[in-house]
Scaffold this active site. Structure first.
Site, PDB file in Angstrom:
ATOM      1  N   HIS A  16       0.686  -1.159  -0.038  1.00  0.00           N
ATOM      2  CA  HIS A  16       0.178  -0.118  -0.170  1.00  0.00           C
ATOM      3  C   HIS A  16       1.009   1.285  -0.019  1.00  0.00           C
ATOM      4  CE1 HIS A  16      -0.381   0.886   4.666  1.00  0.00           C
ATOM      5  NE2 HIS A  16       0.833   0.585   4.203  1.00  0.00           N
ATOM      6  N   CYS A  35       5.551   6.576   5.106  1.00  0.00           N
ATOM      7  CA  CYS A  35       4.421   5.623   4.324  1.00  0.00           C
ATOM      8  C   CYS A  35       3.753   6.093   3.085  1.00  0.00           C
ATOM      9  CB  CYS A  35       3.536   5.643   5.452  1.00  0.00           C
ATOM     10  SG  CYS A  35       3.773   4.859   7.176  1.00  0.00           S
ATOM     11  N   HIS A  41       4.886   0.372  -0.235  1.00  0.00           N
ATOM     12  CA  HIS A  41       5.607  -0.659   0.787  1.00  0.00           C
ATOM     13  C   HIS A  41       4.824  -1.668   1.220  1.00  0.00           C
ATOM     14  CE1 HIS A  41       3.897   2.174   3.316  1.00  0.00           C
ATOM     15  NE2 HIS A  41       3.943   1.316   4.583  1.00  0.00           N
ATOM     16  N   HIS A  43       3.136  -5.062   3.954  1.00  0.00           N
ATOM     17  CA  HIS A  43       2.998  -5.558   5.467  1.00  0.00           C
ATOM     18  C   HIS A  43       2.495  -6.885   5.194  1.00  0.00           C
ATOM     19  CE1 HIS A  43       3.751  -1.642   7.268  1.00  0.00           C
ATOM     20  NE2 HIS A  43       2.784  -1.302   6.494  1.00  0.00           N
ATOM     21  N   ASP A  81      -4.883 -10.585  -0.077  1.00  0.00           N
ATOM     22  CA  ASP A  81      -3.784 -11.204  -0.027  1.00  0.00           C
ATOM     23  C   ASP A  81      -3.154 -11.093  -1.366  1.00  0.00           C
ATOM     24  OD1 ASP A  81      -1.796 -12.824   1.124  1.00  0.00           O
ATOM     25  OD2 ASP A  81      -2.442 -14.638   0.139  1.00  0.00           O
ATOM     26  N   HIS A  82      -1.520 -10.673  -1.201  1.00  0.00           N
ATOM     27  CA  HIS A  82      -0.848 -10.529  -2.572  1.00  0.00           C
ATOM     28  C   HIS A  82      -1.330  -9.615  -3.334  1.00  0.00           C
ATOM     29  CE1 HIS A  82       1.156 -14.048  -0.690  1.00  0.00           C
ATOM     30  NE2 HIS A  82       2.335 -13.641  -1.645  1.00  0.00           N
ATOM     31  N   GLU A 126      -0.856  -4.572  11.750  1.00  0.00           N
ATOM     32  CA  GLU A 126      -0.025  -4.189  10.688  1.00  0.00           C
ATOM     33  C   GLU A 126       1.200  -4.594  10.790  1.00  0.00           C
ATOM     34  OE1 GLU A 126      -1.138  -0.416   7.712  1.00  0.00           O
ATOM     35  OE2 GLU A 126       0.473   0.254   9.267  1.00  0.00           O
TER      36      GLU A 126
END
Lengths: 137, 137, 137, 137, 137, 137
Positions: A16, A35, A41, A43, A81-82, A126
């Site tokens: 994100h 951020c 980047h 998580h 996811d991914h 997170e």
């Protein structure tokens, strides 16, 4: 019958960028710092899904945990996811993908799907050092 | 003097896409599946840095842990944290950003910087379910 | 190419009773104490599977982690998860189901299945306070 | 018989001050910083005790884990838990109580007590972000 | 005086089989799947016991944690650890040993034993991926 | 706007001695046992700081986590980390340094500093086996 809460933990990995497109670059930098990296980047997120209900005397269950896992995976995890939270997730479209906004969006999708149990809480980690809680208020 | 290994754990969050630009899209999909999402995904990485050396009788230390942390942050973490491993990290340029390639790249940068201790092992966790180890061989 | 080790973590839940049928009840009680409960007890086991090999320049992988997971699940986990180690697991038949014997049995099954990588280590946790390591020696 | 390593994890809470009485106050401050607080500070230590040996076919054990725990508690933990490492622990007397020196001292006491198994490794965690390993070299 | 909650964590290992003897084998299979293995399976359970009360100005304690641990061990853990929840535990007799039913049974036994503190919550983990909470309602 | 709680986790290492100077040595020994060691012992403390508020539509945040971390470090952590809770911490002066009293003292200092968010809960872990919760009541 006793009222028990049961929690299933799920995980997803996503990219994100935290920024508000309505603001200037300088304001985004001031508000979101690293951020706001334009190249993203990411998580490893951990989601704790808590539902509450009376224990069914026939099964000893509030809800079948396999069912709860399947609902959460179908409604949330496969979409997250991914993925890129800014670009790939329809239910996050137009929303700054902070942990706060993400947990609220997950609640709105999941809450109608767990009946007859009641969605009682979502906790979203997170990083290992912070998490948010939402109870639908 | 006794030979002791000491490990400092550091963390960073990054985005990446696992794919080989020399291969076709179909081949990349076959090899890398959801890790090949063109809009990226990301992880909370955990890096365990192990150095080995004799205990200094003056300090009782193999190495000052604060020094080790500062070296690892300056050489590795500031270049990786809140970055895109494909786009933002000079020492990963031209490399498929798998955990294996990343741990080897980190070794090559860090090994010359920890003397008189000796870099003995790097362990890099990409998720809570897998990690790689590299000992410089 | 660099030689890297990669580890995938898997989990299973099983019942067992630690006793040696060749010994008397009194001797079993003396040797195994509460682990010898005739009505069984059980654990959440965690298995760390480590394979080692050169990094493939085409993929940046030592082994495809999805393949490693599927092999470990097919060869080990489906035979162990939600089972009784004394009664249900063919490859533990005739063996006292201690953590030591279980890790050795897992090695013998898994080692021939991970080529061209090499099985380097199995770590098996029985509780959060103890684990065994086996490297095939 | 297969050669297996088994590890038991133990915990203790202790106070200490890291300083070298042979050095000046200024030199101690420079070397040890906040760890040199004259009024002490403290940690929850975690000790992983690894012994190695052949699996006994009669028991399926390398060593009885209850015995290993009792030896480690009697030789180490009762002398360390809820103690001051500088003032209360005879085997640390005259030693700077760094994690490195502490793990070596623990090795020297424990190694002769685990026969016929062999003490293979001690890992001592001082915080969740660092640990030392000693293998008797 | 301030009202503080204090939680002590305890662990036990047990075997169980999830099934309802009033139902047919086919119905049990449909409802409970692999948890219905007739030869049992097992878990490492973790129990978080939370009591609440005013801080005693004489001790700075809500309750002596050693006392709380001893009560929980005497009333619960010795009856559950290394046992079969279906066969060995009087207070689970006639009850399907799900996590939900187990946490309610533990509450009923423990709640009258922690006065003058008040039992505020029990959290029972069956695996690292799910847990139940009960607050006596 | 939705009401979300966000938690930041912080850590500090400290020494303490649990005793009441108004009581006799014998009474202190009876009440506090090994926690009353006159040469101190210590812990790695973990503090979970939870604040609650509406999500700001401009940022998607309840509070900037960096700000929350800086406030907690400035008001609490620098006064506690690598300190003696009995001797070095002004806001614990005259108080028995139990986990209960420490969490209440932290609340009183931090609660006025997190506006416009509201301090909702502090959880303080003293060991991995116990923690206290305080919500300002």
């Amino acid at each position: 019958m006793p009222l028990v809460a049961i929690t299933r933990i799920l995980r997803f990995n996503a990219a994100h960028r935290v920024y508000n497109p309505a603001l200037s670059d300088a304001e985004n930098d001031r508000l979101f710092g690293k951020c706001n990296n334009p190249n993203w980047h990411g998580h490893n997120y951990t989601l704790e899904v808590t539902v509450e209900g009376e224990v069914d005397p026939k099964t000893g269950y509030v809800i079948d945990l396999g069912d709860l896992k399947r609902v959460a995976e179908r409604e949330l995890i496969v979409h997250l996811d991914h993925k890129n939270l800014n670009l790939d997730v329809p239910f996050m479209s137009g929303t700054i993908p902070t942990t706060e906004n993400l947990v609220v969006a997950c609640w709105r999708i999941l809450a109608p799907k767990v009946a007859p149990a009641r969605l009682a809480k979502l906790r979203l980690w997170e990083t290992e050092n912070h998490y948010v809680d939402y109870e639908g208020r």
